[in-house]
Design a protein around this motif. Structure first.
Motif, PDB file in Angstrom:
ATOM      1  N   GLY A 153       0.771  -1.172   0.049  1.00 32.19           N
ATOM      2  CA  GLY A 153      -0.037  -0.118   0.118  1.00 32.19           C
ATOM      3  C   GLY A 153       0.857   1.086  -0.192  1.00 32.19           C
ATOM      4  N   ALA A 154       1.730   1.072   0.829  1.00 35.64           N
ATOM      5  CA  ALA A 154       2.756   2.239   0.896  1.00 35.64           C
ATOM      6  C   ALA A 154       3.474   2.860  -0.255  1.00 35.64           C
ATOM      7  CB  ALA A 154       3.849   1.951   1.931  1.00 35.64           C
ATOM      8  N   ARG A 155       3.979   1.497  -0.934  1.00 36.91           N
ATOM      9  CA  ARG A 155       4.475   1.844  -2.228  1.00 36.91           C
ATOM     10  C   ARG A 155       3.586   2.441  -3.409  1.00 36.91           C
ATOM     11  NH1 ARG A 155       8.110  -3.554  -3.523  1.00 36.91           N
ATOM     12  NH2 ARG A 155       8.404  -2.702  -5.517  1.00 36.91           N
ATOM     13  N   MET A 156       2.225   1.886  -3.305  1.00 33.66           N
ATOM     14  CA  MET A 156       1.382   2.291  -4.444  1.00 33.66           C
ATOM     15  C   MET A 156       1.025   3.938  -4.027  1.00 33.66           C
ATOM     16  SD  MET A 156      -1.388  -0.906  -4.749  1.00 33.66           S
ATOM     17  CE  MET A 156      -2.278  -0.004  -5.867  1.00 33.66           C
ATOM     18  N   PHE A 157       0.786   4.064  -2.812  1.00 40.19           N
ATOM     19  CA  PHE A 157       0.385   5.613  -2.433  1.00 40.19           C
ATOM     20  C   PHE A 157       1.607   6.560  -2.634  1.00 40.19           C
ATOM     21  CE2 PHE A 157      -2.975   3.240   0.111  1.00 40.19           C
ATOM     22  CZ  PHE A 157      -3.790   3.481  -0.812  1.00 40.19           C
ATOM     23  N   HIS A 158       2.970   6.095  -2.521  1.00 39.55           N
ATOM     24  CA  HIS A 158       3.895   6.748  -2.851  1.00 39.55           C
ATOM     25  C   HIS A 158       4.006   7.161  -4.258  1.00 39.55           C
ATOM     26  CE1 HIS A 158       7.999   8.410  -1.967  1.00 39.55           C
ATOM     27  NE2 HIS A 158       8.410   7.657  -3.062  1.00 39.55           N
ATOM     28  N   ALA A 159       3.928   5.936  -5.152  1.00 43.19           N
ATOM     29  CA  ALA A 159       4.045   6.370  -6.562  1.00 43.19           C
ATOM     30  C   ALA A 159       2.818   7.295  -7.089  1.00 43.19           C
ATOM     31  CB  ALA A 159       4.046   4.995  -7.368  1.00 43.19           C
ATOM     32  N   LEU A 160       1.778   7.230  -6.545  1.00 46.01           N
ATOM     33  CA  LEU A 160       0.502   7.953  -6.901  1.00 46.01           C
ATOM     34  C   LEU A 160       0.931   9.111  -6.413  1.00 46.01           C
ATOM     35  CD1 LEU A 160      -2.171   5.155  -6.445  1.00 46.01           C
ATOM     36  CD2 LEU A 160      -1.211   6.133  -8.632  1.00 46.01           C
ATOM     37  N   GLY A 161       1.171   9.484  -5.050  1.00 49.15           N
ATOM     38  CA  GLY A 161       1.363  10.828  -4.520  1.00 49.15           C
ATOM     39  C   GLY A 161       2.383  11.525  -5.166  1.00 49.15           C
ATOM     40  N   ASP A 162       3.340  10.965  -5.529  1.00 39.52           N
ATOM     41  CA  ASP A 162       4.520  11.511  -6.454  1.00 39.52           C
ATOM     42  C   ASP A 162       4.089  11.972  -7.590  1.00 39.52           C
ATOM     43  OD1 ASP A 162       6.351  11.442  -4.417  1.00 39.52           O
ATOM     44  OD2 ASP A 162       7.701   9.798  -5.438  1.00 39.52           O
ATOM     45  N   GLY A 163       3.209  11.218  -8.365  1.00 45.30           N
ATOM     46  CA  GLY A 163       2.451  11.760  -9.595  1.00 45.30           C
ATOM     47  C   GLY A 163       1.345  12.807  -9.557  1.00 45.30           C
ATOM     48  N   GLY A 164       1.366  13.274  -8.277  1.00 53.09           N
ATOM     49  CA  GLY A 164       0.119  14.132  -8.038  1.00 53.09           C
ATOM     50  C   GLY A 164      -1.302  13.531  -8.384  1.00 53.09           C
ATOM     51  N   ILE A 165      -1.313  12.202  -8.071  1.00 50.45           N
ATOM     52  CA  ILE A 165      -2.709  11.596  -8.219  1.00 50.45           C
ATOM     53  C   ILE A 165      -3.611  11.458  -6.937  1.00 50.45           C
ATOM     54  CG2 ILE A 165      -3.709   9.289  -9.178  1.00 50.45           C
ATOM     55  CD1 ILE A 165      -0.914   9.689 -10.851  1.00 50.45           C
ATOM     56  N   ASN A 166      -4.764  11.752  -7.132  1.00 50.07           N
ATOM     57  CA  ASN A 166      -5.670  11.694  -6.120  1.00 50.07           C
ATOM     58  C   ASN A 166      -6.244  10.315  -6.065  1.00 50.07           C
ATOM     59  OD1 ASN A 166      -6.518  12.517  -3.375  1.00 50.07           O
ATOM     60  ND2 ASN A 166      -8.038  13.685  -4.082  1.00 50.07           N
ATOM     61  N   VAL A 167      -6.498   9.657  -4.837  1.00 49.78           N
ATOM     62  CA  VAL A 167      -6.975   8.032  -4.758  1.00 49.78           C
ATOM     63  C   VAL A 167      -8.434   8.445  -4.222  1.00 49.78           C
ATOM     64  CG1 VAL A 167      -6.831   6.132  -3.648  1.00 49.78           C
ATOM     65  CG2 VAL A 167      -4.814   7.235  -4.128  1.00 49.78           C
ATOM     66  N   GLN A 168      -9.270   7.879  -5.070  1.00 47.43           N
ATOM     67  CA  GLN A 168     -10.621   8.105  -4.752  1.00 47.43           C
ATOM     68  C   GLN A 168     -11.323   6.679  -3.941  1.00 47.43           C
ATOM     69  OE1 GLN A 168     -13.203   8.910  -8.048  1.00 47.43           O
ATOM     70  NE2 GLN A 168     -11.856  10.509  -8.863  1.00 47.43           N
ATOM     71  N   MET A 169     -10.944   5.649  -4.323  1.00 47.65           N
ATOM     72  CA  MET A 169     -11.392   4.442  -3.592  1.00 47.65           C
ATOM     73  C   MET A 169     -10.148   3.486  -3.719  1.00 47.65           C
ATOM     74  SD  MET A 169     -15.060   3.679  -5.352  1.00 47.65           S
ATOM     75  CE  MET A 169     -15.638   2.186  -4.686  1.00 47.65           C
ATOM     76  N   VAL A 170     -10.125   2.640  -2.560  1.00 49.58           N
ATOM     77  CA  VAL A 170      -9.121   1.731  -2.528  1.00 49.58           C
ATOM     78  C   VAL A 170      -9.763   0.364  -2.113  1.00 49.58           C
ATOM     79  CG1 VAL A 170      -7.025   0.944  -1.447  1.00 49.58           C
ATOM     80  CG2 VAL A 170      -7.828   3.124  -1.408  1.00 49.58           C
ATOM     81  N   ASN A 171      -9.217  -0.738  -2.549  1.00 50.55           N
ATOM     82  CA  ASN A 171      -9.746  -2.327  -1.926  1.00 50.55           C
ATOM     83  C   ASN A 171      -8.447  -2.886  -2.215  1.00 50.55           C
ATOM     84  OD1 ASN A 171     -10.057  -3.349  -4.522  1.00 50.55           O
ATOM     85  ND2 ASN A 171     -12.200  -3.498  -4.125  1.00 50.55           N
ATOM     86  N   THR A 172      -8.337  -3.587  -0.911  1.00 51.07           N
ATOM     87  CA  THR A 172      -7.235  -4.608  -0.870  1.00 51.07           C
ATOM     88  C   THR A 172      -7.540  -6.099  -0.631  1.00 51.07           C
ATOM     89  OG1 THR A 172      -7.408  -4.260   1.579  1.00 51.07           O
ATOM     90  CG2 THR A 172      -5.852  -2.598   0.335  1.00 51.07           C
ATOM     91  N   SER A 173      -6.635  -6.891  -1.164  1.00 50.29           N
ATOM     92  CA  SER A 173      -6.661  -8.456  -0.662  1.00 50.29           C
ATOM     93  C   SER A 173      -5.451  -8.825  -0.829  1.00 50.29           C
ATOM     94  CB  SER A 173      -7.719  -9.022  -1.566  1.00 50.29           C
ATOM     95  OG  SER A 173      -7.050  -9.450  -2.910  1.00 50.29           O
ATOM     96  N   GLU A 174      -5.149 -10.184  -0.597  1.00 44.95           N
ATOM     97  CA  GLU A 174      -4.076 -10.788  -0.962  1.00 44.95           C
ATOM     98  C   GLU A 174      -3.365 -11.106  -2.282  1.00 44.95           C
ATOM     99  OE1 GLU A 174      -1.539 -11.725   0.986  1.00 44.95           O
ATOM    100  OE2 GLU A 174      -2.514 -11.625   2.943  1.00 44.95           O
ATOM    101  N   ILE A 175      -4.504 -10.918  -3.276  1.00 45.92           N
ATOM    102  CA  ILE A 175      -3.995 -11.133  -4.361  1.00 45.92           C
ATOM    103  C   ILE A 175      -4.316  -9.899  -5.389  1.00 45.92           C
ATOM    104  CG2 ILE A 175      -4.422 -13.641  -4.589  1.00 45.92           C
ATOM    105  CD1 ILE A 175      -7.388 -13.104  -5.340  1.00 45.92           C
ATOM    106  N   LYS A 176      -4.744  -9.004  -4.997  1.00 42.28           N
ATOM    107  CA  LYS A 176      -5.051  -7.590  -5.708  1.00 42.28           C
ATOM    108  C   LYS A 176      -5.252  -6.584  -4.951  1.00 42.28           C
ATOM    109  CE  LYS A 176      -7.821  -7.522  -9.748  1.00 42.28           C
ATOM    110  NZ  LYS A 176      -8.948  -7.671 -10.444  1.00 42.28           N
ATOM    111  N   VAL A 177      -4.590  -5.186  -5.315  1.00 47.84           N
ATOM    112  CA  VAL A 177      -4.972  -4.059  -4.492  1.00 47.84           C
ATOM    113  C   VAL A 177      -5.585  -3.429  -5.830  1.00 47.84           C
ATOM    114  CG1 VAL A 177      -4.208  -2.236  -3.313  1.00 47.84           C
ATOM    115  CG2 VAL A 177      -3.112  -4.482  -2.708  1.00 47.84           C
ATOM    116  N   SER A 178      -6.731  -2.681  -5.643  1.00 45.96           N
ATOM    117  CA  SER A 178      -7.075  -1.614  -6.539  1.00 45.96           C
ATOM    118  C   SER A 178      -7.412  -0.334  -5.968  1.00 45.96           C
ATOM    119  CB  SER A 178      -8.551  -2.266  -7.119  1.00 45.96           C
ATOM    120  OG  SER A 178      -8.484  -3.462  -7.607  1.00 45.96           O
ATOM    121  N   VAL A 179      -6.999   0.596  -6.857  1.00 51.58           N
ATOM    122  CA  VAL A 179      -7.288   2.074  -6.656  1.00 51.58           C
ATOM    123  C   VAL A 179      -8.360   2.571  -7.704  1.00 51.58           C
ATOM    124  CG1 VAL A 179      -5.416   2.273  -5.188  1.00 51.58           C
ATOM    125  CG2 VAL A 179      -5.262   2.872  -7.633  1.00 51.58           C
ATOM    126  N   VAL A 180      -9.032   3.642  -7.495  1.00 51.11           N
ATOM    127  CA  VAL A 180     -10.006   4.472  -8.335  1.00 51.11           C
ATOM    128  C   VAL A 180      -9.284   5.818  -8.432  1.00 51.11           C
ATOM    129  CG1 VAL A 180     -12.069   5.417  -8.724  1.00 51.11           C
ATOM    130  CG2 VAL A 180     -11.894   2.988  -8.219  1.00 51.11           C
TER     131      VAL A 180
END
Ligand code: ADP
Ligand code: ASP
Ligand code: MG
Length: 600
Positions: free
Chosen positions: A548-575
């Motif tokens: 999660g930290a790596r994903m949010f880091h990459a998105l934050g650095d790109g100036g991208i706001n995350v609207q929704m998140v869901n997490t599981s062992e096999i998939k993490v999705s962001v809107v």
């Protein structure tokens, strides 16, 4: 010659009689012409006793000494097991983690396996011996003893099977196999014949104690054939296999965690980088979070909630406070909660599974505080004292549904809502696994986007049991396949729910919601058809706390706001916003070292 790994859990080696019985299984297997590696746990409640003993000495035992202590439980068992095999007239050698060369990292009490040297085991097997390996333990590069986390002998077994390229890994335990839920809690639970790696990964990670979830990560990564079997009788047990059962029931199993805590950061700024700050802090403190929910921002602020194991609450609150000191906002928490989850591939093709679960909970007066979903699971957070009632009711509902599976389904089966990438996921995984530098390193096999979804958000719903059921029954009755569902904790008695539906179904969704929402005076519906969903697919995404930290880091650095998140062992999705989807996809592929040309 073919190799079989046979793991025996604590209850299965609790006393001399049971040790003899386990030894006999291994001896019989060897005499049928196979080479046998046994993996053995500490006897009975031995590990708990040792934990208790340490607590009598100190409230804060150092992790290194804890590992030194806990590893003795398994050492005792392997020696006794070897003696039992000798008594039955076969050769056997007991080996500790260090002696079989289980190299781990240095994270005491939760170490991860880096490598296993197989030579000594192979030599012993070729010399006609049964190898009896101590589960749960290894050594770091300085030869400090490490342990893999409670329940970790399953992981040793799957890892040895992977390293030795064994034909089969059998997990002998005190139940007949994997059940639809914990048979000790729900007496009507039934054994399942077959469960897929992904289902078992989710079930184990969502609380089904029958298997250590990291053992399934090994099985999936290295394609180990796993079977959970009873040690006290003969029986086929349950096969854990790459593919789900056909036809997949709506729900394969139900898992629960009795003691879960919720932490919410209320009124934090709704801007890029905020999630990154929070999740980096959590990851730095190795806190594993689940049920991450972020509300769509209102007036420049957002609310983020997530759940943690109750034991991690104190630590998490300190981290959350650090974050709000920095960002603004306040921290709220609630400790007396339980998480109940249903898991199954079938929910990808049947509409209405979520609605069905929410309805049963409402019928049993169970209010839902938080909802999160992923492709094959739905989790709800409820009051702790309602856990047993909820588990029994939901289990009965889906068991009956399964028995009546011939009856017409609610809604229509639909094709998978996501696009595929160039290669099949298992091929991509195999490629990546072959290049791993440590056996338990994370595998991110694919990252792709989907811009065909739309987000629907309902705010200001009156919070009472049955709200979610009303909404999702209406949607399911409309034949609309819902993808992500997120319900955040209610504030001032008002709940809010966001979900995604196929873009073409937005108008119909609004239409079918009109009736149920009439009962909620203040409810407001909004929708956004300009969204992109990006999914990171792999193995062990939740157990590696830094994803999660790596994903949010990459998105934050790109100036991208995350609207929704869901997490599981096999998939993490962001809107994210549709016009930022490509930038987000590129940033995430870079962050996880996936080549850009594979992007869809
Ligand atoms: P072992 O000591 O053999 O590793 P565990 O106690 O770790 O055994 O796991 C077996 C226990 O897991 C069972 O006794 C059962 O109570 C519990 N359990 C939880 N969920 C399930 C499930 N879905 N199927 C079977 N057992 C389950
Ligand atoms: N003995 C360890 C424990 O009780 C490991 C295991 O049983 O899998 O957690
Ligand atoms: Mg176990």
């Amino acid at each position: 010659m073919s190799i079989v790994v046979q793991k025996f859990g604590g209850t299965s080696v609790a006393d001399a009689e049971r040790i003899r019985r386990a030894a006999k299984k291994a001896v019989d297997t060897k005499r049928s012409g196979l080479q046998v590696v046994m993996v053995v746990s500490a006897r009975g409640k031995k590990t708990d006793e040792l934990v208790g003993l340490a607590a009598e000495i100190t409230a804060k035992p150092r992790p290194r000494e804890m590992d030194m202590l806990l590893s003795t439980g398994e050492q005792e068992s392997v020696a006794l097991m070897a003696m039992a095999v000798h008594e039955l007239g076969e050769e056997a050698i007991s080996l500790t983690g260090a002696q079989i060369g289980v190299r781990t990292d240095g994270s005491h009490t939760e170490a991860r396996i880096i490598s296993i040297s197989t030579q000594r085991m192979k030599d012993a097997l070729d010399a006609g011996q049964i190898v009896i390996a101590a589960g749960f333990q290894g050594v770091d590069e300085d030869f400090n003893i490490t342990t893999l986390g409670r329940g970790g002998s399953d992981t040793t077994a799957a890892a040895l099977a992977a390293a030795l390229d064994a034909d089969l890994c059998e997990i002998y335990t005190d139940v007949e196999g994997v059940y639809t839920t914990d048979p000790r809690v729900v007496t009507s639970a039934t054994k399942v014949e077959c469960v897929s790696y992904d289902e078992m990964l989710e079930l184990a990670s969502l609380g089904a104690g029958v298997m250590h979830s990291r053992s399934i990560e090994f099985a999936k990564k290295y394609r180990v054939s796993l079977r959970v079997k009873p040690s006290f009788m003969d029986g086929p047990g349950t096969l854990i296999s790459p593919e789900p059962a056909e036809p997949a029931p709506r729900v394969t199993g139900l898992a629960f965690v009795r003691s879960e805590a919720r932490v919410s950061l209320i009124g934090i700024p709704d801007q890029p980088g905020v999630m990154n700050r929070i999740f980096s802090l959590l990851s730095d403190n190795r806190i594993s979070v689940d049920m991450v929910v972020q509300n769509v921002g209102v007036a420049g602020t957002a609310n983020v909630s997530f759940t943690v194991a109750e034991d991690d609450l104190e630590n998490t609150l300190t981290v959350a406070k650090t974050a709000t000191d920095d960002l603004g906002g306040v921290v709220q928490h609630n400790a007396n909660l339980s998480k109940v989850s249903v898991v199954g591939h079938g929910m990808q093709t049947h509409t209405g599974v979520a609605a069905q679960m929410f309805r049963v909970l409402a019928d049993n007066s169970v209010n839902i505080h938080i909802v999160t979903t992923s492709e094959i699971k739905i989790s709800v957070l409820i009051d702790h004292d309602l856990c047993d009632r909820a588990v029994n009711a939901v289990h009965e509902e889906f068991q009956v549904a399964h028995q009546n599976e011939q009856t017409p389904q609610v809604g229509v089966p639909s094709e998978s809502p996501r696009k595929r990438t160039r290669k099949d996921t298992s091929e991509l995984e195999a490629d990546i696994v072959s290049r791993l530098s440590g056996m338990e390193e994370i595998v991110v096999s694919d990252i792709y986007s989907d811009t065909d979804q739309a987000r629907v958000t309902i705010t200001q719903l009156d919070d009472h049991p049955g709200v979610a059921a009303e909404v999702f029954f209406a949607v399911a009755d409309g034949g609309i396949l819902v993808d992500m569902i997120i319900q955040n904790v209610a504030l001032d008695g008002k709940a809010n729910i966001s979900f995604t539906v196929p873009g073409g179904d937005v108008a119909r969704t609004i239409e079918v919601l009109r009736d149920p929402l009439q009962r909620h005076r203040d409810a407001q519906v909004s929708c956004d058809e300009s969204i992109g969903k990006i999914s990171v697919v792999g193995i062990g995404l939740r157990s590696h706390t830094d994803v999660g930290a790596r994903m949010f880091h990459a998105l934050g650095d790109g100036g991208i706001n995350v609207q929704m998140v869901n997490t599981s062992e096999i998939k993490v999705s962001v809107v994210v916003a549709a016009d930022q989807t490509d930038t987000a996809l590129t940033a995430l592929r870079m962050s996880f070292n996936l080549s850009q040309d594979e992007a869809t």
